[in-house]
Design an enzyme around this catalytic site. Structure first.
Site, PDB file in Angstrom:
ATOM      1  N   LYS A 153     -24.936 -49.974  35.899  1.00  0.00           N
ATOM      2  CA  LYS A 153     -23.744 -50.720  36.307  1.00  0.00           C
ATOM      3  C   LYS A 153     -24.159 -51.815  37.268  1.00  0.00           C
ATOM      4  O   LYS A 153     -24.954 -51.576  38.182  1.00  0.00           O
ATOM      5  CB  LYS A 153     -22.795 -49.733  37.018  1.00  0.00           C
ATOM      6  CG  LYS A 153     -21.482 -50.315  37.433  1.00  0.00           C
ATOM      7  CD  LYS A 153     -20.373 -49.894  36.491  1.00  0.00           C
ATOM      8  CE  LYS A 153     -19.095 -50.669  36.678  1.00  0.00           C
ATOM      9  NZ  LYS A 153     -19.156 -52.063  36.197  1.00  0.00           N
ATOM     10  N   LYS A 182     -26.804 -48.210  45.624  1.00  0.00           N
ATOM     11  CA  LYS A 182     -25.377 -48.264  45.976  1.00  0.00           C
ATOM     12  C   LYS A 182     -24.592 -47.229  45.165  1.00  0.00           C
ATOM     13  O   LYS A 182     -23.746 -46.517  45.707  1.00  0.00           O
ATOM     14  CB  LYS A 182     -24.837 -49.666  45.701  1.00  0.00           C
ATOM     15  CG  LYS A 182     -23.757 -50.056  46.654  1.00  0.00           C
ATOM     16  CD  LYS A 182     -23.342 -51.480  46.387  1.00  0.00           C
ATOM     17  CE  LYS A 182     -22.860 -52.107  47.650  1.00  0.00           C
ATOM     18  NZ  LYS A 182     -22.365 -53.437  47.504  1.00  0.00           N
ATOM     19  N   LYS A 209     -28.068 -55.458  36.850  1.00  0.00           N
ATOM     20  CA  LYS A 209     -27.536 -56.745  37.304  1.00  0.00           C
ATOM     21  C   LYS A 209     -27.781 -57.765  36.211  1.00  0.00           C
ATOM     22  O   LYS A 209     -28.683 -57.584  35.381  1.00  0.00           O
ATOM     23  CB  LYS A 209     -28.260 -57.199  38.587  1.00  0.00           C
ATOM     24  CG  LYS A 209     -27.423 -58.115  39.458  1.00  0.00           C
ATOM     25  CD  LYS A 209     -26.406 -57.347  40.270  1.00  0.00           C
ATOM     26  CE  LYS A 209     -25.489 -58.255  41.032  1.00  0.00           C
ATOM     27  NZ  LYS A 209     -24.618 -57.492  41.931  1.00  0.00           N
ATOM     28  N   THR A 244     -12.289 -53.285  47.694  1.00  0.00           N
ATOM     29  CA  THR A 244     -13.360 -53.357  48.698  1.00  0.00           C
ATOM     30  C   THR A 244     -12.774 -53.187  50.104  1.00  0.00           C
ATOM     31  O   THR A 244     -13.281 -52.410  50.924  1.00  0.00           O
ATOM     32  CB  THR A 244     -14.127 -54.686  48.563  1.00  0.00           C
ATOM     33  OG1 THR A 244     -14.647 -54.732  47.236  1.00  0.00           O
ATOM     34  CG2 THR A 244     -15.256 -54.794  49.556  1.00  0.00           C
ATOM     35  N   ASN A 281     -11.093 -62.516  49.976  1.00  0.00           N
ATOM     36  CA  ASN A 281     -10.593 -61.347  49.248  1.00  0.00           C
ATOM     37  C   ASN A 281     -10.779 -60.065  50.056  1.00  0.00           C
ATOM     38  O   ASN A 281      -9.838 -59.292  50.251  1.00  0.00           O
ATOM     39  CB  ASN A 281     -11.325 -61.279  47.898  1.00  0.00           C
ATOM     40  CG  ASN A 281     -10.901 -60.078  47.087  1.00  0.00           C
ATOM     41  OD1 ASN A 281      -9.765 -59.614  47.194  1.00  0.00           O
ATOM     42  ND2 ASN A 281     -11.803 -59.561  46.284  1.00  0.00           N
ATOM     43  N   SER A 320     -14.315 -49.917  40.143  1.00  0.00           N
ATOM     44  CA  SER A 320     -14.874 -50.310  38.834  1.00  0.00           C
ATOM     45  C   SER A 320     -15.154 -49.053  38.004  1.00  0.00           C
ATOM     46  O   SER A 320     -14.897 -49.008  36.797  1.00  0.00           O
ATOM     47  CB  SER A 320     -16.188 -51.069  39.014  1.00  0.00           C
ATOM     48  OG  SER A 320     -15.955 -52.445  39.063  1.00  0.00           O
TER      49      SER A 320
HETATM   50  P1  NAD Z   1     -14.364 -64.640  49.197  1.00  0.00           P
HETATM   51  O1  NAD Z   1     -15.047 -65.808  48.598  1.00  0.00           O
HETATM   52  O2  NAD Z   1     -13.020 -64.230  48.722  1.00  0.00           O
HETATM   53  O3  NAD Z   1     -14.218 -64.826  50.786  1.00  0.00           O
HETATM   54  C1  NAD Z   1     -15.259 -65.244  51.601  1.00  0.00           C
HETATM   55  C2  NAD Z   1     -14.645 -65.754  52.904  1.00  0.00           C
HETATM   56  O4  NAD Z   1     -15.690 -66.078  53.799  1.00  0.00           O
HETATM   57  C3  NAD Z   1     -13.803 -67.011  52.748  1.00  0.00           C
HETATM   58  O5  NAD Z   1     -12.666 -66.915  53.571  1.00  0.00           O
HETATM   59  C4  NAD Z   1     -14.715 -68.124  53.276  1.00  0.00           C
HETATM   60  O6  NAD Z   1     -13.979 -69.201  53.817  1.00  0.00           O
HETATM   61  C5  NAD Z   1     -15.427 -67.358  54.356  1.00  0.00           C
HETATM   62  N1  NAD Z   1     -16.677 -67.973  54.750  1.00  0.00           N
HETATM   63  C6  NAD Z   1     -17.580 -68.658  54.009  1.00  0.00           C
HETATM   64  N2  NAD Z   1     -18.573 -69.088  54.795  1.00  0.00           N
HETATM   65  C7  NAD Z   1     -18.289 -68.645  56.042  1.00  0.00           C
HETATM   66  C8  NAD Z   1     -18.925 -68.760  57.300  1.00  0.00           C
HETATM   67  N3  NAD Z   1     -20.062 -69.441  57.426  1.00  0.00           N
HETATM   68  N4  NAD Z   1     -18.345 -68.169  58.358  1.00  0.00           N
HETATM   69  C9  NAD Z   1     -17.187 -67.492  58.226  1.00  0.00           C
HETATM   70  N5  NAD Z   1     -16.540 -67.366  57.102  1.00  0.00           N
HETATM   71  C10 NAD Z   1     -17.079 -67.937  56.024  1.00  0.00           C
HETATM   72  O7  NAD Z   1     -15.419 -63.457  49.078  1.00  0.00           O
HETATM   73  P2  NAD Z   1     -15.144 -61.885  49.176  1.00  0.00           P
HETATM   74  O8  NAD Z   1     -14.964 -61.366  47.815  1.00  0.00           O
HETATM   75  O9  NAD Z   1     -14.150 -61.622  50.242  1.00  0.00           O
HETATM   76  O10 NAD Z   1     -16.587 -61.387  49.650  1.00  0.00           O
HETATM   77  C11 NAD Z   1     -16.986 -61.472  51.014  1.00  0.00           C
HETATM   78  C12 NAD Z   1     -18.250 -60.659  51.204  1.00  0.00           C
HETATM   79  O11 NAD Z   1     -18.001 -59.314  50.807  1.00  0.00           O
HETATM   80  C13 NAD Z   1     -19.458 -61.116  50.383  1.00  0.00           C
HETATM   81  O12 NAD Z   1     -20.628 -60.874  51.126  1.00  0.00           O
HETATM   82  C14 NAD Z   1     -19.434 -60.202  49.183  1.00  0.00           C
HETATM   83  O13 NAD Z   1     -20.728 -60.046  48.602  1.00  0.00           O
HETATM   84  C15 NAD Z   1     -18.976 -58.925  49.848  1.00  0.00           C
HETATM   85  N6  NAD Z   1     -18.405 -57.984  48.885  1.00  0.00           N
HETATM   86  C16 NAD Z   1     -17.257 -58.286  48.229  1.00  0.00           C
HETATM   87  C17 NAD Z   1     -16.758 -57.391  47.282  1.00  0.00           C
HETATM   88  C18 NAD Z   1     -15.480 -57.680  46.552  1.00  0.00           C
HETATM   89  O14 NAD Z   1     -15.084 -56.834  45.730  1.00  0.00           O
HETATM   90  N7  NAD Z   1     -14.800 -58.766  46.827  1.00  0.00           N
HETATM   91  C19 NAD Z   1     -17.446 -56.195  47.019  1.00  0.00           C
HETATM   92  C20 NAD Z   1     -18.613 -55.898  47.733  1.00  0.00           C
HETATM   93  C21 NAD Z   1     -19.077 -56.825  48.666  1.00  0.00           C
END
Ligand code: NAD
Length: 439
Positions: free
Chosen positions: A80, A104, A116, A200, A231, A368
């Site tokens: 996965k 993970k 991946k 998440t 998100n 998932s």
């Molecule tokens: P997203 O794109 O929805 O949100 C990212 C946010 O970070 C945005 O608000 C953006 O403006 C902000 N951002 C970007 N650069 C920045 C900076 N320099 N300083 C502060 N804020 C900044 O992404 P997401 O899905 O919320 O994911 C965020 C993190 O969580 C990532 O590292 C992602 O790998 C991790 N993650 C997300 C999920 C998921 O299901 N969404 C799952 C596991 C891990």
């Protein structure tokens, strides 16, 4: 307990994010004996596929994109892992991320191995039609390598529910049967799961709630700063706000806001949705006149004197350069790899407790898994059911890792890796070891 197995299981890694993950694995190996056969098996991916994907562009020209899919280890189940569309994608990076996914999935005890995929492309330069052709072309190229019992992709950087829908549709066309279980993170109408979008944040929230009594803290007396209002970060900030925590600062890529008395997070979300930014817009309208606030930078947010700091934006935010200035008592990693291993050591020496990404942000891959289960059973769960099961899983694994950390007197991060290694070791051991074949 020392590890009798000298050497490393570390696969060759590229970026700092993955080499940091490896450093952490090496640390965990000191506490767990996983056996030389298991180490040998984990040294290299089970299978790596490189493909060329021809796409007819809108101007009539033909472009051929490079794509990859790597299945690292399937000893715990079908593999996965997400698919990323990014100009920086290389086979080496995809193999490293697949290696990480193996751990993970084991941390959360999901019946999956790690995989991946990726395509070397800047999707922002493609039209919608070109993006669809690329997504379908990628599935044409890897169709024999994936499947609901073999390898199940999901979204990752610059891929989303719509792209997953196209991919599922293409796979179903090739197989001549509707196969929703081949991909997760799909639109709800194509077999997606309720609760996947908030999974998440919800998973992180359940993990935090499990740990609060152990840390002897009450939400109403706990201040929180969240970096990244996307998100994951925005949904988590609101969950914490509604549970009574005092969320004093949030930020996005443009900067952040701070209010010592606590922010009204639903209002911040409304403004962010309407204006696409947080900075200096918090106090438009009625809330403004009631709450004093300051505009702060992302660097300032990280260094605030708060109880809980939640990096939820990007990797490598807390490094050897700023770790010494961090004042938070606890850090919950929602982003992947927001703290470098050099910073880890500094934070530990300051008594700051870190709760690792490999546990805290695993709600996404867990839902998932629920999506895949629902697709295969044909029975779809309510949002309450999804969240109930997610809560159960996050609470159970958080508790186990907490106990392991106490027993071994190690960090929660090392305990999470110990946990994953132990499960992987068991799965590999049951297939036979040197001792079984000698006797
Ligand atoms: P997203 O794109 O929805 O949100 C990212 C946010 O970070 C945005 O608000 C953006 O403006 C902000 N951002 C970007 N650069 C920045 C900076 N320099 N300083 C502060 N804020 C900044 O992404 P997401 O899905 O919320 O994911 C965020 C993190 O969580 C990532 O590292 C992602 O790998 C991790 N993650 C997300 C999920 C998921 O299901 N969404 C799952 C596991 C891990």
């Amino acid at each position: 307990m020392s590890n009798p197995n000298s050497g490393t299981i570390a696969h060759q890694v590229s970026g700092s994010l993955l080499s940091d993950a490896n450093t952490r694995l090496e640390k965990a190996l000191r506490y767990v004996t996983i056996g030389e056969d298991a180490i040998e098996r984990l040294r290299a991916p089970k299978a790596s596929l490189t493909v060329s994907i021809p796409v007819r562009m809108d101007d009539g020209s033909l472009r051929v994109f490079q794509g990859y899919r790597v299945r690292y280890d399937d000893s715990r189940g079908p593999t996965k892992g997400g698919i990323r569309f990014h100009p920086g994608v290389t086979l080496d990076e995809v193999e490293s991320l697949a290696f990480w996914m193996t751990f993970k999935c084991a941390v959360l005890n999901l019946p999956f191995g790690g995989a991946k995929g990726g395509v070397t492309v800047n999707p922002k330069e493609l039209s919608k039609f070109e993006l669809e052709s690329l997504s379908r072309g990628y599935i044409d190229a890897i169709a024999d390598f994936i499947g609901p019992d073999v390898d199940i992709p999901a979204p990752d950087v610059y891929t989303n529910a719509m792209i997953m829908g196209w991919m599922m549709d293409q796979y179903s066309t090739i197989r001549r049967q509707i196969t929703p279980g081949v991909v997760t993170g799909k639109p709800i109408t194509m077999g997606g799961s309720l609760g996947r979008e908030t999974a998440t944040a919800m998973g992180a929230f359940f993990s935090i709630q499990t740990l609060m009594p152990k840390l002897d803290r009450k939400p109403s007396e706990t201040t929180v700063a969240v970096q990244g209002f996307g998100n994951a970060g925005a949904v988590l900030a609101e969950l914490l706000y509604r549970a009574g925590y005092k969320v004093v600062a949030v930020s996005d890529s443009q900067g952040g806001v701070y209010a010592a008395q606590g922010l009204d997070i639903p209002s911040v979300r409304q403004i962010k949705d309407a204006t696409r930014g947080i900075k200096a817009v918090y106090c438009r309208g009625s809330v403004c006149s009631q709450i004093d606030h300051e505009v702060i930078t992302n660097g300032q947010l990280l260094e605030l004197d708060v109880d809980i700091l939640i990096p939820a934006a990007l990797e490598n935010q807390i490094t050897a350069e700023n770790a010494d200035r961090i004042q938070a008592r606890y850090i919950f990693e929602v982003a992947n790899g927001p703290i470098t291993s050099a910073a880890d050591a500094i934070l530990e020496s300051k008594g700051i407790q870190v709760f690792p990404d490999i546990l805290v942000n695993a709600g996404g891959v867990t839902v998932s898994y629920f999506e895949w289960v629902q697709n295969r059973s044909g029975l779809y769960w309510s949002l309450e059911e999804v969240n109930r099961r997610l809560n159960e899983k996050m609470t159970e694994e958080t508790e186990r890792i907490w106990v392991t950390a106490k027993e071994l007197s190690c960090s929660m991060r090392t305990a999470a890796y110990v946990h994953a290694l132990d499960r992987l070791g068991q799965a590999l051991r049951t297939r036979g070891t040197r001792e079984d074949y000698r006797s």
